[in-house]
Design a protein around this motif. Structure first.
Motif, mmCIF file in Angstrom:
data_model
loop_
_atom_site.group_PDB
_atom_site.id
_atom_site.type_symbol
_atom_site.label_atom_id
_atom_site.label_comp_id
_atom_site.label_asym_id
_atom_site.label_seq_id
_atom_site.Cartn_x
_atom_site.Cartn_y
_atom_site.Cartn_z
ATOM 1 N N LYS A 181 0.548 -1.178 0.180
ATOM 2 C CA LYS A 181 0.155 0.048 0.672
ATOM 3 C C LYS A 181 0.725 1.665 0.025
ATOM 4 O O LYS A 181 0.385 1.793 -0.507
ATOM 5 N N GLU A 215 -0.048 -9.221 -1.661
ATOM 6 C CA GLU A 215 0.379 -7.732 -1.608
ATOM 7 C C GLU A 215 0.817 -7.160 -3.059
ATOM 8 O O GLU A 215 0.677 -5.651 -3.773
ATOM 9 N N THR A 218 -2.455 -5.818 -3.679
ATOM 10 C CA THR A 218 -2.920 -4.460 -3.679
ATOM 11 C C THR A 218 -2.997 -2.771 -4.392
ATOM 12 O O THR A 218 -3.013 -2.102 -4.265
ATOM 13 N N MET A 222 -5.287 -0.927 -7.238
ATOM 14 C CA MET A 222 -5.421 0.603 -7.259
ATOM 15 C C MET A 222 -4.811 1.388 -8.157
ATOM 16 O O MET A 222 -4.554 2.516 -8.417
ATOM 17 N N THR A 306 -8.699 -4.003 -1.216
ATOM 18 C CA THR A 306 -7.435 -3.052 -1.389
ATOM 19 C C THR A 306 -6.974 -3.795 0.093
ATOM 20 O O THR A 306 -5.313 -4.683 0.166
ATOM 21 N N GLY A 307 -7.172 -4.084 1.084
ATOM 22 C CA GLY A 307 -6.804 -3.557 2.216
ATOM 23 C C GLY A 307 -7.992 -4.698 3.772
ATOM 24 O O GLY A 307 -7.325 -4.664 5.118
ATOM 25 N N ASP A 312 -3.105 -8.521 5.049
ATOM 26 C CA ASP A 312 -3.525 -7.204 5.253
ATOM 27 C C ASP A 312 -3.820 -7.616 7.195
ATOM 28 O O ASP A 312 -3.061 -6.424 8.090
ATOM 29 N N THR A 392 -7.670 1.545 5.716
ATOM 30 C CA THR A 392 -6.903 0.763 4.695
ATOM 31 C C THR A 392 -7.881 0.343 3.263
ATOM 32 O O THR A 392 -7.336 -0.366 1.956
ATOM 33 N N ASN A 394 -9.372 1.720 -0.882
ATOM 34 C CA ASN A 394 -8.850 2.484 -1.455
ATOM 35 C C ASN A 394 -8.797 4.005 -1.755
ATOM 36 O O ASN A 394 -8.508 4.736 -3.189
ATOM 37 N N SER A 412 -1.607 2.349 4.936
ATOM 38 C CA SER A 412 -1.487 0.923 4.976
ATOM 39 C C SER A 412 -1.719 0.173 6.249
ATOM 40 O O SER A 412 -2.094 0.908 7.310
#
Lengths: 431, 178
Positions: A181, A215, A218, A222, A306-307, A312, A392, A394, A412
């Motif tokens: 991130k 990861e 992630t 984005m 994404t998180g 995460d 976390t 996007n 992150s």
């Protein structure tokens, strides 16, 4: 002519030997993904244009994963899932991850790869802008609206303009206080929210190869926050291991040609990166976390496509283990697979779930998109006032998590968890 | 074709959450009553200090043309965004540049014309000014003084726009049967 990985996938899907940026081509689509927010409208267009008795282009090729508005009393949200269920039944579709049943999986962008629907070299189209996530497994994957999706549903084809490629070479050894991130927020901070407009963002280099699949997702997730059409990471043994553990379906990976021309190339040394945030109200508003240490937060939110992945959760738990949170902390696993793993994966002999509970986090809700995009008023974690949130997720546009008056800082899981502990934005090195 | 209308002026990076906030995405654009409802919520995500885009009495917008800066429509793939603008009565967006999914959705649905401008027109107009868009020649005229601003050619998507959207175009080129 030498081609990038994105160009080669599109050429193969179009049955052409060669394509170049700017070409408008019809490609064959392998997977069409839709969910509860855009699926009903897509189905409406499909029937309006192809007739009420029309059949989808491929039963296995249409994957429906409701995830946005699941745990709500909103009647229309329930009606929308009913529309999906009836369609799946009428069409005989095998891949419907239905809420309220054992097949429910949670957030579509993690459910899709976890259930083996993402394979290197394939073309994936989804009715969600974060469909670009799946480039993390070496696929061409992009988001569209209902009309394009309705067209794909009926024909299996899509008109695609071949994008220019911008290559990001990430070298060096990633420090343990840095996560993917931090890398993508740094890149978006550098190039801006329209810095890769209409382009493919290709991520390569030792630091990318070192990243786990979680990861890598992630980062590709984005790409759309920089305006890109797709994000993509060349597949490797890590990719193949992940995909083969989840599907028996054969696939032929695609690699870019050495020396293929790209529009632009950026080279980074990730060992120099620092923990960062994107300040309100735009994902390119980059700042070092240490430069924001005066910002008091009301809530830390760890979740979304994404998180809210297992990695995460492990990162957040590694910070929260043996500590107490000062700010309200919401943990939302993206999928059932992640929620289950959080009960068994341990740090220092304690499961992630136990670590979060002992740290004083809120009770963990079932997986869904939850407050990432606000949603119906009763959505878990939605903002209603002027809460300052470190998240976390996007996007941090005005009103993104519900209230127009609630500022959102993107960060992150390490930085979000460190900030939860101190109650202000905190670099994970400083606790 | 010419469109004479009042303009509504915005800046850079207007995202889809401002065009149609996520809480209204439970509405399905292909259901007529919900299509109209989406129009009544167009631009409901703008800051509370903004001039209302939609007249709350009618559920329609008095502004037929939107003028904006860079990266209009960034964010989500929600087709509800151009649909909300179209359903509110907005006919065209004229921006310096677009986020690609919003642009594509505008073209595919035929809900609004998405014109780009060579330079920003944000400072040339204020909300409520009258303008005339000439779709054929690709120009925008400020009616107060008759000044004409050129717009960029629609380029490769012009045939799709002319066909009224993705399905019209696909039928025209024989990709699907009529």
């Amino acid at each position: 002519m030498k081609m990038t990985i994105t160009e080669k996938i599109l050429a193969r899907a179009a049955g052409l030997d060669c394509v170049k940026p700017g070409d408008n081509i019809w490609v064959n689509v392998d997977v069409l993904l839709t969910h509860d927010v855009c699926g009903p409208g897509t189905i409406g267009i499909f029937h309006r244009e192809f007739g009420k008795d029309a059949k989808v282009f491929s039963k296995e090729g249409v994957v429906i994963i409701p995830d946005h508005y699941i745990f709500t009393a909103d009647e229309k949200a329930h009606r929308n899932v009913d529309i999906l269920r009836e369609f799946v039944k009428a069409q005989g579709l095998p891949y419907f991850y239905e809420p309220g049943t054992p097949s429910y999986c949670g957030v579509c962008h993690l459910g899709l790869p976890q259930h083996g629907h993402v394979r290197p070299g394939e073309v994936i189209i989804g009715t969600d802008s974060h469909t670009c996530s799946h480039g993390a497994l070496g696929a061409f994957s992009t988001g569209v609206g209902n009309t394009d999706a309705g067209f794909v549903m009926g024909t299996g084809k899509m008109l695609v303009k071949v994008p220019e490629t911008i290559r990001f070479v990430l070298n060096g050894r990633k420090p343990d206080y840095i996560s993917a991130k931090d890398m993508i927020l740094r890149i978006i901070g550098d190039i801006g929210v329209d810095g890769a407009m209409y382009c493919a963002m290709e991520f390569t280099g030792d630091a990318v190869r070192d990243l786990s699949i979680d990861e890598r997702i992630t980062i590709c997730n984005m790409a759309v926050e920089a305006g890109a059409k797709n994000g993509i990471i060349p597949p490797d043994e890590k990719t193949f291991e992940y995909v083969r553990s989840r599907t028996d379906k054969a696939f032929v990976p695609v690699y870019g040609d050495d020396g293929a021309p790209v529009m632009k190339e950026y080279v980074y040394d990730v060992s120099e990166f620092v923990p960062c945030v994107a300040k309100p109200h735009i994902p390119s508003n980059y700042a070092a976390a240490r430069d924001c240490s005066d910002v008091v937060i009301d809530r830390a939110y760890i979740g979304s496509c994404t998180g809210g992945k297992l990695d995460d959760m492990i990162m957040a738990a590694s910070v929260l283990a043996g500590r107490k949170v000062k700010a309200e902390t919401l943990i939302v696993p993206a999928t059932m697979e992640i929620a289950d793993a959080m009960k068994t994966v341990k740090i220092g002999g304690k499961s992630l779930v136990d670590i979060f509970e002992a740290a004083g986090c809120a009770p963990i809700p079932p997986p869904s998109c939850a407050a990432c995009l606000g949603g119906p008023v009763d959505t878990f974690g939605r903002t209603h006032g002027s809460e300052v949130v470190i998240s976390t997720t996007n996007r941090n546009f005005i009103g993104r998590m519900g209230s127009k008056n609630a500022p959102i800082y993107l960060a992150s899981p390490l930085t979000a968890a460190a900030s939860a502990v101190t109650g202000r934005i905190t670099d994970p090195r400083d606790i | 074709m010419k469109i004479k209308a009042k303009v509504y002026v915005l800046g850079d990076n207007i995202d889809t959450d401002q065009i149609i906030p996520a809480q209204y995405l439970n509405l399905v654009p292909t259901i007529k009553s919900e299509y109209d409802k989406l129009g009544s919520y167009a631009m409901a995500g703008l800051p509370e200090t903004a001039i209302p885009f939609v007249d709350s009495a009618t559920g329609k917008s008095p502004y037929g043309i939107m003028i904006a800066g860079r990266n209009f429509g960034c964010g989500s793939s929600r087709e509800h965004a151009p649909v909300a603008l179209g359903a509110a009565g907005c006919k065209a967006v004229i921006a310096e540049s677009y986020a690609r999914i919003f642009f594509r959705n505008s073209v595919a649905t035929g809900e609004v014309y998405p014109f780009e401008t060579p330079v920003s027109l944000v400072s040339e107009f204020k909300t409520g000014d009258e303008a005339e868009l000439d779709v054929g020649s690709g120009t925008l005229m400020r009616l107060s003084d008759g000044k004409v601003f050129p717009l960029k050619s629609l380029g490769a998507v012009a045939p799709v726009v002319e066909a009224g959207g993705m399905f019209g175009y696909a039928r025209k080129v024989g990709m699907i049967k009529s």
